[in-house]
Design a protein around this motif. Structure first.
Motif, PDB file in Angstrom:
ATOM      1  N   VAL A  46       0.855  -1.200   0.000  1.00  0.00           N
ATOM      2  CA  VAL A  46       0.000   0.000   0.000  1.00  0.00           C
ATOM      3  C   VAL A  46       0.878   1.232   0.000  1.00  0.00           C
ATOM      4  O   VAL A  46       1.826   1.320   0.781  1.00  0.00           O
ATOM      5  N   GLU A  47       0.609   2.153  -0.913  1.00  0.00           N
ATOM      6  CA  GLU A  47       1.321   3.429  -0.779  1.00  0.00           C
ATOM      7  C   GLU A  47       0.386   4.570  -1.166  1.00  0.00           C
ATOM      8  O   GLU A  47      -0.524   4.425  -1.976  1.00  0.00           O
ATOM      9  N   ILE A  48       0.618   5.710  -0.500  1.00  0.00           N
ATOM     10  CA  ILE A  48      -0.184   6.910  -0.733  1.00  0.00           C
ATOM     11  C   ILE A  48       0.407   7.601  -1.964  1.00  0.00           C
ATOM     12  O   ILE A  48       1.605   7.846  -2.010  1.00  0.00           O
ATOM     13  N   THR A  49      -0.462   7.897  -2.942  1.00  0.00           N
ATOM     14  CA  THR A  49       0.041   8.602  -4.133  1.00  0.00           C
ATOM     15  C   THR A  49       0.265  10.075  -3.789  1.00  0.00           C
ATOM     16  O   THR A  49      -0.195  10.554  -2.744  1.00  0.00           O
ATOM     17  N   LYS A  50       0.942  10.766  -4.706  1.00  0.00           N
ATOM     18  CA  LYS A  50       1.234  12.191  -4.488  1.00  0.00           C
ATOM     19  C   LYS A  50      -0.069  12.984  -4.351  1.00  0.00           C
ATOM     20  O   LYS A  50      -0.220  13.782  -3.425  1.00  0.00           O
ATOM     21  N   GLU A  51      -1.038  12.676  -5.235  1.00  0.00           N
ATOM     22  CA  GLU A  51      -2.285  13.460  -5.158  1.00  0.00           C
ATOM     23  C   GLU A  51      -3.067  13.118  -3.889  1.00  0.00           C
ATOM     24  O   GLU A  51      -3.721  13.977  -3.299  1.00  0.00           O
ATOM     25  N   GLN A  52      -2.946  11.879  -3.417  1.00  0.00           N
ATOM     26  CA  GLN A  52      -3.621  11.539  -2.146  1.00  0.00           C
ATOM     27  C   GLN A  52      -2.966  12.279  -0.985  1.00  0.00           C
ATOM     28  O   GLN A  52      -3.642  12.719  -0.061  1.00  0.00           O
ATOM     29  N   ARG A  53      -1.653  12.456  -1.059  1.00  0.00           N
ATOM     30  CA  ARG A  53      -0.954  13.177   0.015  1.00  0.00           C
ATOM     31  C   ARG A  53      -1.410  14.630   0.032  1.00  0.00           C
ATOM     32  O   ARG A  53      -1.682  15.207   1.080  1.00  0.00           O
ATOM     33  N   THR A  54      -1.555  15.195  -1.195  1.00  0.00           N
ATOM     34  CA  THR A  54      -2.023  16.591  -1.303  1.00  0.00           C
ATOM     35  C   THR A  54      -3.435  16.708  -0.748  1.00  0.00           C
ATOM     36  O   THR A  54      -3.733  17.584   0.058  1.00  0.00           O
ATOM     37  N   LEU A  55      -4.303  15.765  -1.162  1.00  0.00           N
ATOM     38  CA  LEU A  55      -5.697  15.764  -0.699  1.00  0.00           C
ATOM     39  C   LEU A  55      -5.742  15.686   0.833  1.00  0.00           C
ATOM     40  O   LEU A  55      -6.451  16.453   1.489  1.00  0.00           O
ATOM     41  N   MET A  56      -4.925  14.802   1.424  1.00  0.00           N
ATOM     42  CA  MET A  56      -4.949  14.635   2.878  1.00  0.00           C
ATOM     43  C   MET A  56      -4.511  15.921   3.563  1.00  0.00           C
ATOM     44  O   MET A  56      -5.134  16.365   4.532  1.00  0.00           O
ATOM     45  N   LYS A  57      -3.486  16.601   2.990  1.00  0.00           N
ATOM     46  CA  LYS A  57      -2.994  17.836   3.603  1.00  0.00           C
ATOM     47  C   LYS A  57      -4.094  18.903   3.583  1.00  0.00           C
ATOM     48  O   LYS A  57      -4.342  19.572   4.587  1.00  0.00           O
ATOM     49  N   VAL A  58      -4.799  19.003   2.449  1.00  0.00           N
ATOM     50  CA  VAL A  58      -5.884  19.986   2.313  1.00  0.00           C
ATOM     51  C   VAL A  58      -6.953  19.726   3.384  1.00  0.00           C
ATOM     52  O   VAL A  58      -7.389  20.630   4.090  1.00  0.00           O
ATOM     53  N   ILE A  59      -7.326  18.455   3.536  1.00  0.00           N
ATOM     54  CA  ILE A  59      -8.395  18.091   4.485  1.00  0.00           C
ATOM     55  C   ILE A  59      -7.946  18.357   5.933  1.00  0.00           C
ATOM     56  O   ILE A  59      -8.660  18.975   6.720  1.00  0.00           O
ATOM     57  N   VAL A  60      -6.732  17.912   6.271  1.00  0.00           N
ATOM     58  CA  VAL A  60      -6.256  18.058   7.652  1.00  0.00           C
ATOM     59  C   VAL A  60      -6.053  19.531   7.991  1.00  0.00           C
ATOM     60  O   VAL A  60      -6.453  19.987   9.062  1.00  0.00           O
ATOM     61  N   ASP A  61      -5.487  20.304   7.044  1.00  0.00           N
ATOM     62  CA  ASP A  61      -5.300  21.749   7.299  1.00  0.00           C
ATOM     63  C   ASP A  61      -6.654  22.416   7.532  1.00  0.00           C
ATOM     64  O   ASP A  61      -6.813  23.177   8.489  1.00  0.00           O
ATOM     65  N   ALA A  62      -7.625  22.099   6.681  1.00  0.00           N
ATOM     66  CA  ALA A  62      -8.958  22.712   6.814  1.00  0.00           C
ATOM     67  C   ALA A  62      -9.578  22.304   8.138  1.00  0.00           C
ATOM     68  O   ALA A  62     -10.154  23.123   8.857  1.00  0.00           O
ATOM     69  N   TYR A  63      -9.407  21.033   8.497  1.00  0.00           N
ATOM     70  CA  TYR A  63     -10.035  20.531   9.721  1.00  0.00           C
ATOM     71  C   TYR A  63      -9.459  21.218  10.955  1.00  0.00           C
ATOM     72  O   TYR A  63     -10.180  21.603  11.873  1.00  0.00           O
ATOM     73  N   SER A  64      -8.129  21.412  10.962  1.00  0.00           N
ATOM     74  CA  SER A  64      -7.531  22.045  12.154  1.00  0.00           C
ATOM     75  C   SER A  64      -7.761  23.553  12.135  1.00  0.00           C
ATOM     76  O   SER A  64      -7.887  24.163  13.194  1.00  0.00           O
ATOM     77  N   THR A  65      -7.890  24.148  10.951  1.00  0.00           N
ATOM     78  CA  THR A  65      -8.149  25.602  10.873  1.00  0.00           C
ATOM     79  C   THR A  65      -9.560  25.912  11.357  1.00  0.00           C
ATOM     80  O   THR A  65      -9.776  26.811  12.166  1.00  0.00           O
ATOM     81  N   HIS A  66     -10.523  25.144  10.842  1.00  0.00           N
ATOM     82  CA  HIS A  66     -11.928  25.463  11.153  1.00  0.00           C
ATOM     83  C   HIS A  66     -12.368  24.751  12.418  1.00  0.00           C
ATOM     84  O   HIS A  66     -13.131  23.797  12.382  1.00  0.00           O
ATOM     85  N   GLN A  67     -11.840  25.222  13.544  1.00  0.00           N
ATOM     86  CA  GLN A  67     -12.294  24.692  14.831  1.00  0.00           C
ATOM     87  C   GLN A  67     -12.883  25.849  15.625  1.00  0.00           C
ATOM     88  O   GLN A  67     -12.559  27.014  15.381  1.00  0.00           O
ATOM     89  N   ILE A  68     -13.722  25.498  16.582  1.00  0.00           N
ATOM     90  CA  ILE A  68     -14.335  26.550  17.396  1.00  0.00           C
ATOM     91  C   ILE A  68     -13.236  27.226  18.212  1.00  0.00           C
ATOM     92  O   ILE A  68     -12.407  26.540  18.812  1.00  0.00           O
ATOM     93  N   PRO A  69     -13.192  28.576  18.215  1.00  0.00           N
ATOM     94  CA  PRO A  69     -12.126  29.282  18.926  1.00  0.00           C
ATOM     95  C   PRO A  69     -12.063  28.865  20.406  1.00  0.00           C
ATOM     96  O   PRO A  69     -11.083  28.266  20.830  1.00  0.00           O
ATOM     97  N   GLN A  70     -13.165  29.081  21.132  1.00  0.00           N
ATOM     98  CA  GLN A  70     -13.069  28.842  22.583  1.00  0.00           C
ATOM     99  C   GLN A  70     -13.135  27.338  22.852  1.00  0.00           C
ATOM    100  O   GLN A  70     -13.888  26.621  22.227  1.00  0.00           O
ATOM    101  N   ASP A  71     -12.292  26.879  23.804  1.00  0.00           N
ATOM    102  CA  ASP A  71     -12.239  25.439  24.074  1.00  0.00           C
ATOM    103  C   ASP A  71     -13.251  25.089  25.162  1.00  0.00           C
ATOM    104  O   ASP A  71     -13.087  25.436  26.333  1.00  0.00           O
ATOM    105  N   VAL A  72     -14.274  24.348  24.773  1.00  0.00           N
ATOM    106  CA  VAL A  72     -15.350  24.027  25.722  1.00  0.00           C
ATOM    107  C   VAL A  72     -14.862  23.121  26.852  1.00  0.00           C
ATOM    108  O   VAL A  72     -15.277  23.285  28.005  1.00  0.00           O
ATOM    109  N   ALA A  73     -13.904  22.253  26.544  1.00  0.00           N
ATOM    110  CA  ALA A  73     -13.415  21.347  27.605  1.00  0.00           C
ATOM    111  C   ALA A  73     -12.737  22.152  28.706  1.00  0.00           C
ATOM    112  O   ALA A  73     -12.973  21.928  29.902  1.00  0.00           O
TER     113      ALA A  73
END
Ligand SMILES: O=C(Nc1ccccc1F)[C@H](C1CCCCC1)n1c(-c2ccc(Cl)cc2)nc2cc(F)c(F)cc21
Length: 233
Positions: free
Chosen positions: A4-31
């Protein structure tokens, strides 16, 4: 043995998703808030409605970064957001609960949530789900992709072009499958276990409206956005 290996475009796709996911978080931490002090059931209800409302807003921003999402039919985009918002919120709550915390703090957090005003009957299924997420020890790539896969569920109500949604979801499923194989070579069933949580998540989310309306508070006030998304009021 499957190579199994991650292709270059899959690596790019994963970076886009992970960056977006960590960027779009609620500012204040409820915990952090919940750990700082004990709130009344009324205050907790208000906090929940505020968190859930801003969670929908960050969810909309996050989906804009999912490659292919904006090229879906406009009404289908809305149907996917409406259909996944509650599940995304519970998944996010579970991920917040599963964060590594100094010893003893998770127990305090659990206690605060148990006493927050939520009615007894929902506490068991909710924490069963949270603990099943904790036990997976997901990395952030898996968390981001699991949320993306939840959003891209083709059989949400009112979705017209299900095939178009399926095509994007399949891309994300294939990427997650590879990540799981690479991340956990000794656990061939790990990918299946991850997807199995989405079934538990959907079951828990069935109770969402009742969980809110049965909250121990005198005034069940909801924001217009929550009325839209949470089928309440
Ligand atoms: O804020 C919340 N969840 C949340 C929403 C959006 C983004 C991130 C979030 F964590 C609420 C609070 C609200 C205040 C009272 C206690 C529960 N919340 C829930 C939760 C969510 C929905 C229902 Cl109907 C019942 C409980 N489960 C949690 C587990 C946690 F580890 C956590 F830190 C907070 C949690």
């Amino acid at each position: 043995k499957e190579k199994v290996e991650i292709t270059k475009e899959q690596r790019t796709l994963m970076k886009v998703i992970v960056d977006a996911y960590s960027t779009h978080q609620i500012p204040q931490d409820v915990a952090k808030k919940l750990l700082q002090e004990q709130y009344s059931a009324d205050e907790n209800f208000l906090l929940l409605t505020e968190m859930a409302t801003s969670q929908v807003q960050v969810l909309v921003e996050f989906t804009k970064n999912i490659p292919g999402f904006l090229s879906l039919d406009r009404e289908d985009q809305i149907a996917l957001l409406k259909g996944s918002a509650v599940e995304a919120m519970f998944l996010r709550s579970a991920q917040v609960f599963s964060r590594k915390m100094p010893s003893g703090q998770t127990e305090v957090l659990e206690e605060r949530i148990r006493k927050s005003g939520i009615s007894e009957e929902f506490i068991i299924p909710m924490f069963n789900f949270y603990k099943s997420i904790v036990s997976l020890h997901m990395v952030q790539e898996e968390q981001a992709l699991l949320t993306t896969i939840t959003i891209l569920t083709p059989d949400r109500p009112y979705v017209k072009d299900q095939q178009a949604v399926e095509r994007i979801q399949e891309t994300m499923l294939e990427l997650l499958r590879k990540l799981c194989v690479l991340q956990r070579p000794q656990e061939p069933q790990y990918f299946a276990r991850l997807l199995g949580r989405l079934t538990e998540l959907r079951t828990l989310s069935h109770y969402h409206a009742e969980m809110l309306t049965s909250w121990r508070t005198n005034d069940h006030k909801f924001t217009p956005l929550l009325c839209e998304i949470w089928d309440v009021q």
